[in-house]
Design an enzyme around this catalytic site. Structure first.
Site, PDB file in Angstrom:
ATOM      1  CG  ASP A 341       7.293 -22.209   5.603  1.00  0.00           C
ATOM      2  OD1 ASP A 341       8.048 -21.432   6.235  1.00  0.00           O
ATOM      3  OD2 ASP A 341       7.492 -22.514   4.410  1.00  0.00           O
ATOM      4  CD  GLU A 342       7.872 -26.121   2.875  1.00  0.00           C
ATOM      5  OE1 GLU A 342       7.343 -26.727   1.915  1.00  0.00           O
ATOM      6  OE2 GLU A 342       8.815 -25.309   2.719  1.00  0.00           O
TER       7      GLU A 342
END
Length: 550
Positions: A341-342
């Site tokens: 993620d991210e």
């Protein structure tokens, strides 16, 4: 006159006293009055019926076992734990215990309590704990005088543990008679979970949590029938875990006193298994990994641009493979979380040697993100793990993910319907309702969140393996972790265990009183669950009052 412990006079006195105690306790066989005391169970069983009687439970409650799994050490340890919880107030001090045991030997043929035996039948001796293990059980509490035996029957020892938790919630200490009672008997309970995966994420990177605290949290999870601890061990802030193959990695810990040894990790996994809880570790790549470079700076794109991990070096994937090899020896659960993620790829685009590598491989930074995630998945699958990834991987390159991938929703609603439509399994953790660090989300919004929303076909609904509440730890440490988790995590726990129809009505009527009661049960068991009705979670009570009204 002094009398020694072996004196005939003392022995005669103890025998006569024990018999007199036994004769006095015949008061328990008086006719039962209709019971109006409410009994609250959490999470709500799948099917149950109750009566109107109140039964007295013998503080010397005996365990008898049957079935191929009846001799399980997991079962015996579970019974002893719950016996300690149920009979906390019944005066089992040394002297009383001696008198009780003497009385039992003298009048063993006559039961002076309505319930004196718990019989547990476990049909299978297979104690492997994996996703989808059978946690169903049947619990029967008899009518007064029909039998003095409560029975739990389960296919696995883990179903028996869930039955023990329910039995413990049926038992209540009466402060007037100083006895343990089961209200609303007879009970007939047939129970099983709605979802196989019922998780809690615990973040030990943003703040280190001691082993004792992690164990306390695991213990409290078992009270709500949660069954997966998602251990977010490492992140960009710290790398506290020992990795023997790459021993410098835990130089990324905050201090040398805030670390987990291999033995610590084993202990957590084994402690959890004794309570029917799997531990799923997470190694978040390629982002959220700056702390890795404290021990191995070559993992950084540059000293000034430290994440994502350097996609251009074979060494990066050698380290990932080494971590997963070491962790596979510790974590037997079939799921492994790889994060994903991210991921901000600016460092890749701005670092000269990575930029050159991208050009040589005809890749954009977005392509490299896909390349990294898929290569990490291949490593996990080669070690017989099913990879779990945060939803950004699915949102960015769904057709490229390994077919074993489990998509972990977090950004908002609507992802699980898309994932299961493409044949992927999904875990629901919508941050708007199931991120416990969002302190302004009230219990009823946690409770009414529905993992199957927008999914209508049975085949696609089956691909949602469950859900998970997430305890991110930027503002959480030992001082406040339990009251931030509880009681709101229990709201999600019932959503994941209990039937949808029985938990989708007016929650103020169907759930609030039970929820407050469960919060007080947690408090009684030493869990620092915060008041239910405060606007902000984990806040202290606003004033004096009963636990059951806050």
């Amino acid at each position: 006159m002094l009398v020694s412990s072996s004196s005939p006079l003392l022995i005669l006195f103890l025998i006569s006293f024990a018999v007199s105690v036994s004769s006095v306790s015949v008061r328990h066989v008086t006719p039962k009055q209709p019971d109006e005391t409410p009994t609250y169970l959490w999470p709500l069983p799948a099917e149950y019926t109750a009566g109107i009687e109140a039964l007295d439970v013998d503080p010397a409650l005996k365990l008898t076992v049957a079935g191929n799994g009846g001799g399980s050490a997991v079962l015996r340890a579970g019974f002893e734990r719950y016996r300690g919880i149920v009979f906390e107030h019944t005066g089992l001090e040394l002297g009383f215990s001696f008198m009780r045991k003497l009385r039992e030997r003298l009048v063993s043929s006559v039961s002076t309590y309505d319930v004196d035996t718990l019989k547990i039948t476990v049909h299978s001796d297979n104690e492997e704990l994996q996703l989808g293990v059978d946690e169903s059980y049947t619990l029967l509490v008899p009518k007064a005088k029909e039998s003095s035996q409560v029975t739990i029957e389960a296919n696995t020892v883990y179903g028996a543990l869930r039955g023990l938790e329910t039995f413990s919630q049926l038992c209540s200490f009466d402060y007037t008679t100083k006895t343990v009672k089961i209200y609303k008997a007879p009970w007939s309970i047939q129970d099983k979970p709605r979802f196989a995966y019922r998780g809690l994420l615990l973040d030990t990177s943003r703040h280190y949590l001691p082993i004792t605290v992690i164990k306390q949290i695991i213990e409290s999870m078992s009270y709500a029938k949660l069954n997966v601890l998602h251990w977010h061990i490492i992140d960009e802030e710290s790398f506290p875990l020992e990795v023997p193959t790459y021993p410098n990695l835990w130089k990324g810990s905050y201090t040398k006193w805030e670390r987990y040894t291999v033995e610590d990790a084993y202990e957590i996994v084994n402690f959890a298994k004794m309570r029917g809880i799997n531990v799923m570790p997470e190694v978040d790549v390629p982002g959220h990994a700056e702390s890795w470079g404290a021990g191995y700076p070559d993992l950084w794109p540059s000293p000034y641009c430290r994440e994502p991990l350097d996609v251009s070096k074979n060494f990066t994937f050698d380290v990932i493979s080494g971590i997963l090899t070491d962790m596979r020896k510790i974590f037997p659960f079939e799921l492994f979380h790889l994060g994903g993620d991210e991921v901000n790829t600016d460092c890749w685009s701005s670092t000269s040697h990575i930029k050159e590598w991208l050009q040589n491989h005809n890749m954009t930074a977005r392509d490299a993100y896909q390349y990294f995630v898929l290569k990490a998945q291949e490593i996990a699958v080669s070690k017989n793990w099913s990879p779990v990834n945060w939803e950004e991987t699915f949102n960015t390159f769904p057709s490229k993910l390994h077919p074993k991938t489990i998509v972990h929703n977090w950004l908002g609603p609507g992802v699980c319907p898309k994932a299961v439509a493409k044949g992927f399994r999904c875990i629901y953790s919508n941050q708007g309702v199931w991120y416990l660090d969002h302190l302004d989300v009230p219990w009823n919004e946690v409770y009414t969140a529905e993992p199957l929303k927008g999914i209508h076909t049975a085949s696609e609904q089956e691909l949602v393996i469950g859900g998970e509440v997430c305890m991110w730890a930027e503002t959480v440490d030992t001082s406040d972790v339990q009251q931030t988790i509880w009681p709101r995590a229990a709201a999600a726990a019932e959503r994941l265990w209990s039937l949808r129809d029985s938990t989708s009505q007016n929650v103020t009527v169907t759930a609030l009183l039970r929820f407050k009661n469960f919060r007080c049960l947690l408090n009684k068991r030493g869990v620092a669950a915060a008041p239910v009705t405060n606007y902000y979670a984990r806040r202290a009570p606003v004033g004096p009052g009963s636990c059951y009204e806050q």
